[in-house]
Write a protein that holds these residues in place. Structure first.
Motif, PDB file in Angstrom:
ATOM      1  N   UNK A   1      -1.358  38.205  16.453  1.00 60.40           N
ATOM      2  CA  UNK A   1      -1.480  38.274  14.995  1.00 60.40           C
ATOM      3  C   UNK A   1      -1.697  39.730  14.602  1.00 60.40           C
ATOM      4  N   UNK A   2      -0.885  40.220  13.688  1.00 62.69           N
ATOM      5  CA  UNK A   2      -0.959  41.625  13.313  1.00 62.69           C
ATOM      6  C   UNK A   2      -0.416  41.835  11.915  1.00 62.69           C
ATOM      7  N   UNK A   3      -0.825  42.934  11.306  1.00 58.05           N
ATOM      8  CA  UNK A   3      -0.270  43.349  10.021  1.00 58.05           C
ATOM      9  C   UNK A   3       0.875  44.338  10.207  1.00 58.05           C
ATOM     10  N   UNK A   4       1.407  44.422  11.421  1.00 66.72           N
ATOM     11  CA  UNK A   4       2.524  45.326  11.689  1.00 66.72           C
ATOM     12  C   UNK A   4       3.688  45.001  10.764  1.00 66.72           C
ATOM     13  N   UNK A   5       4.423  46.034  10.359  1.00 64.39           N
ATOM     14  CA  UNK A   5       5.640  45.850   9.577  1.00 64.39           C
ATOM     15  C   UNK A   5       6.801  45.740  10.559  1.00 64.39           C
ATOM     16  N   UNK A   6       7.301  44.540  10.747  1.00 66.04           N
ATOM     17  CA  UNK A   6       8.372  44.334  11.722  1.00 66.04           C
ATOM     18  C   UNK A   6       9.602  45.164  11.368  1.00 66.04           C
ATOM     19  N   UNK A   7       9.868  45.307  10.073  1.00 70.49           N
ATOM     20  CA  UNK A   7      11.014  46.104   9.659  1.00 70.49           C
ATOM     21  C   UNK A   7      10.856  47.569  10.012  1.00 70.49           C
ATOM     22  N   UNK A   8       9.625  48.073   9.969  1.00 72.33           N
ATOM     23  CA  UNK A   8       9.394  49.481  10.255  1.00 72.33           C
ATOM     24  C   UNK A   8       9.610  49.801  11.724  1.00 72.33           C
ATOM     25  N   UNK A   9       9.160  48.910  12.623  1.00 75.44           N
ATOM     26  CA  UNK A   9       9.380  49.191  14.041  1.00 75.44           C
ATOM     27  C   UNK A   9      10.872  49.111  14.369  1.00 75.44           C
ATOM     28  N   UNK A  10      11.603  48.247  13.673  1.00 74.70           N
ATOM     29  CA  UNK A  10      13.049  48.154  13.873  1.00 74.70           C
ATOM     30  C   UNK A  10      13.729  49.437  13.398  1.00 74.70           C
ATOM     31  N   UNK A  11      13.328  49.947  12.245  1.00 74.59           N
ATOM     32  CA  UNK A  11      13.898  51.193  11.731  1.00 74.59           C
ATOM     33  C   UNK A  11      13.525  52.376  12.633  1.00 74.59           C
TER      34      UNK A  11
ATOM     35  N   UNK B   1      15.004  50.589  24.137  1.00 70.00           N
ATOM     36  CA  UNK B   1      13.884  49.650  24.112  1.00 70.00           C
ATOM     37  C   UNK B   1      12.668  50.328  23.510  1.00 70.00           C
ATOM     38  N   UNK B   2      11.997  49.628  22.604  1.00 65.60           N
ATOM     39  CA  UNK B   2      10.810  50.149  21.926  1.00 65.60           C
ATOM     40  C   UNK B   2       9.664  49.175  22.130  1.00 65.60           C
ATOM     41  N   UNK B   3       8.501  49.704  22.453  1.00 64.52           N
ATOM     42  CA  UNK B   3       7.306  48.887  22.667  1.00 64.52           C
ATOM     43  C   UNK B   3       6.213  49.312  21.689  1.00 64.52           C
ATOM     44  N   UNK B   4       5.694  48.364  20.927  1.00 63.92           N
ATOM     45  CA  UNK B   4       4.552  48.665  20.068  1.00 63.92           C
ATOM     46  C   UNK B   4       3.312  48.832  20.946  1.00 63.92           C
TER      47      UNK B   4
ATOM     48  N   UNK C   1     -18.877  58.940  28.321  1.00 67.04           N
ATOM     49  CA  UNK C   1     -17.609  59.376  27.717  1.00 67.04           C
ATOM     50  C   UNK C   1     -16.780  58.210  27.199  1.00 67.04           C
ATOM     51  N   UNK C   2     -15.951  58.516  26.216  1.00 63.32           N
ATOM     52  CA  UNK C   2     -15.029  57.530  25.647  1.00 63.32           C
ATOM     53  C   UNK C   2     -13.629  57.811  26.191  1.00 63.32           C
ATOM     54  N   UNK C   3     -13.007  56.782  26.754  1.00 63.91           N
ATOM     55  CA  UNK C   3     -11.660  56.903  27.280  1.00 63.91           C
ATOM     56  C   UNK C   3     -10.689  56.237  26.316  1.00 63.91           C
ATOM     57  N   UNK C   4      -9.579  56.894  26.059  1.00 57.39           N
ATOM     58  CA  UNK C   4      -8.580  56.373  25.128  1.00 57.39           C
ATOM     59  C   UNK C   4      -7.246  56.196  25.842  1.00 57.39           C
ATOM     60  N   UNK C   5      -6.684  55.012  25.733  1.00 57.93           N
ATOM     61  CA  UNK C   5      -5.392  54.720  26.337  1.00 57.93           C
ATOM     62  C   UNK C   5      -4.559  53.894  25.372  1.00 57.93           C
ATOM     63  N   UNK C   6      -3.244  53.902  25.580  1.00 58.46           N
ATOM     64  CA  UNK C   6      -2.355  53.048  24.802  1.00 58.46           C
ATOM     65  C   UNK C   6      -2.099  51.769  25.582  1.00 58.46           C
ATOM     66  N   UNK C   7      -2.226  50.627  24.897  1.00 57.00           N
ATOM     67  CA  UNK C   7      -2.003  49.339  25.546  1.00 57.00           C
ATOM     68  C   UNK C   7      -0.831  48.631  24.882  1.00 57.00           C
ATOM     69  N   UNK C   8      -0.183  47.799  25.664  1.00 56.90           N
ATOM     70  CA  UNK C   8       0.969  47.032  25.196  1.00 56.90           C
ATOM     71  C   UNK C   8       0.523  46.027  24.135  1.00 56.90           C
ATOM     72  N   UNK C   9       1.140  46.079  22.942  1.00 53.26           N
ATOM     73  CA  UNK C   9       0.755  45.193  21.844  1.00 53.26           C
ATOM     74  C   UNK C   9       1.553  43.896  21.814  1.00 53.26           C
ATOM     75  N   UNK C  10       2.508  43.729  22.730  1.00 54.29           N
ATOM     76  CA  UNK C  10       3.256  42.472  22.799  1.00 54.29           C
ATOM     77  C   UNK C  10       4.327  42.306  21.745  1.00 54.29           C
ATOM     78  N   UNK C  11       4.807  43.423  21.174  1.00 53.61           N
ATOM     79  CA  UNK C  11       5.869  43.404  20.166  1.00 53.61           C
ATOM     80  C   UNK C  11       6.894  44.458  20.563  1.00 53.61           C
ATOM     81  N   UNK C  12       8.184  44.086  20.566  1.00 53.18           N
ATOM     82  CA  UNK C  12       9.218  44.957  21.111  1.00 53.18           C
ATOM     83  C   UNK C  12      10.481  44.906  20.243  1.00 53.18           C
ATOM     84  N   UNK C  13      11.300  45.978  20.366  1.00 51.82           N
ATOM     85  CA  UNK C  13      12.669  45.966  19.843  1.00 51.82           C
ATOM     86  C   UNK C  13      13.580  46.339  21.008  1.00 51.82           C
TER      87      UNK C  13
END
Length: 351
Positions: free
Chosen positions: A232-242, A251-254, A281-293
């Motif tokens: 569940x997300x407020x992602x704009x599906x059209x924006x990731x497609x554009x 291939x694009x991964x959110x 310390x705070x560690x920051x990483x990017x994780x797979x959001x489960x939404x792709x183009x």
């Protein structure tokens, strides 16, 4: 955020050497209510509207006068990555119905129209939703209900995903089903109740987030979206497609920024020598959001009916030297995988 069709906006372009008569013809033929005057290398020099033409004629200019004599040389523009909400705000605040999109060198790359922002046109792209998982971590909720059908705010999660995509112009959906899939089919049918088209991929056994799309037949002709049915997300599906299209990606991964704080003070060492300290310390990483183009051609890297997850598919594409990119998300996002996630989702959708 959906710009005007990639070919349609080009009809608004006019070279700087054009005449007022050519600008009038352009306005009539494109129907976009704006002319974008560009240099030989595609840079935006100015804009012309019907009002500009009328004021010029009232001043006595002739139809064969140069369009650059009447163009507005400082039109408001936006970069390609600007999101829908900010575009909408700028257009509303400035009372404009057209907003050119330019790159860092001020070359025109698109055009936002008010009608397209407020009510996006239908997109030809397909959205594939993975809804076949067993949902073991959500037992006992999933004993007699597939995970994507668990209610959140009075609606199944799957329905919320579909309705959000529909609001952005998506009308073609394929739902991959396995565990208790008949319940999903019985609820959604062919999608007619929602004014959309729904087809189904039936997995005989779980094939993973990428394996299921190997069953797509016929193959999509356009880049297509894939999303997990429990995200569940407020992602704009059209924006990731554009975004995918602008970067000419295969291939694009959110991805989401994940922060984790070490609860202990960290000691940095070289051999037995202490070189420094980091307090919790705070560690920051990017994780797979489960939404792709995905581009349709990536399906060539899958074996029909063979299990495969999405990271593996991305690795295969990378080995071919093809462009795989990350789409950084900032929108609210929740992967409903455990009972406490479900409770959190339900507390956020008290409607």
């Amino acid at each position: 955020m959906k710009p005007v069709d990639h070919q349609l906006w080009r009809t608004a372009l006019l070279p700087v050497g054009a005449t007022i008569q050519q600008a009038i013809s352009n306005l009539d033929e494109s129907g976009l209510q704006i002319v974008l005057v560009i240099s030989a290398d595609g840079r935006l020099l100015g804009s012309v509207t019907d009002g500009d033409v009328r004021r010029a004629l009232l001043k006595g200019l002739q139809l064969d006068s140069a369009v650059q004599d009447i163009m507005f040389t400082a039109p408001l523009v936006v970069p390609p990555e600007l999101g829908r909400e900010m575009v909408l705000h700028l257009m509303h605040a400035n009372k404009i119905h057209q907003l050119p999109i330019v790159d860092i060198e001020r070359r025109v790359v698109g055009l936002h129209l008010w009608d397209e922002v407020v009510e996006p046109a239908n997109r030809p792209n397909t959205m594939v939703i993975m809804a076949g998982g067993l949902g073991k971590r959500l037992l006992p909720f999933t004993e007699d209900c597939p995970k994507p059908m668990l209610p959140v705010g009075g609606k199944p999660m799957l329905e919320r995903i579909i309705e959000r995509a529909k609001s952005e112009g998506f009308c073609r959906f394929i739902v991959a089903i396995h565990y208790l899939g008949h319940m999903i089919e019985e609820y959604f049918g062919d999608g007619g109740k929602w004014g959309i088209e729904i087809r189904y991929l039936r997995e005989d056994s779980p094939l993973g987030t990428a394996g299921a799309i190997s069953l797509l037949s016929p193959r999509p002709m356009e880049p297509f979206l894939v999303t997990n049915g429990d995200v569940l997300s407020d992602i704009r599906y059209g924006e990731i497609l554009d975004f995918h299209a602008r970067h000419d990606a295969k291939a694009t991964m959110a991805v989401r920024l994940h922060e984790w704080q070490n609860p202990f003070g960290v000691v940095r060492t070289e051999g037995i020598t202490i070189t420094g300290f980091d307090e919790k310390p705070v560690y920051r990483t990017h994780v797979n959001a489960g939404i792709y183009v995905l581009a349709p051609s990536v399906l060539d890297e899958l074996v029909v009916g063979q299990q495969c997850d999405m990271p593996t598919l991305f690795e295969r594409i990378q080995r071919l030297g093809q462009n795989t990119i990350a789409y950084p998300m900032h929108e609210p996002w929740l992967d409903v995988g455990r009972p406490d996630d479900l409770q959190k989702a339900r507390s956020q959708y008290l409607v």
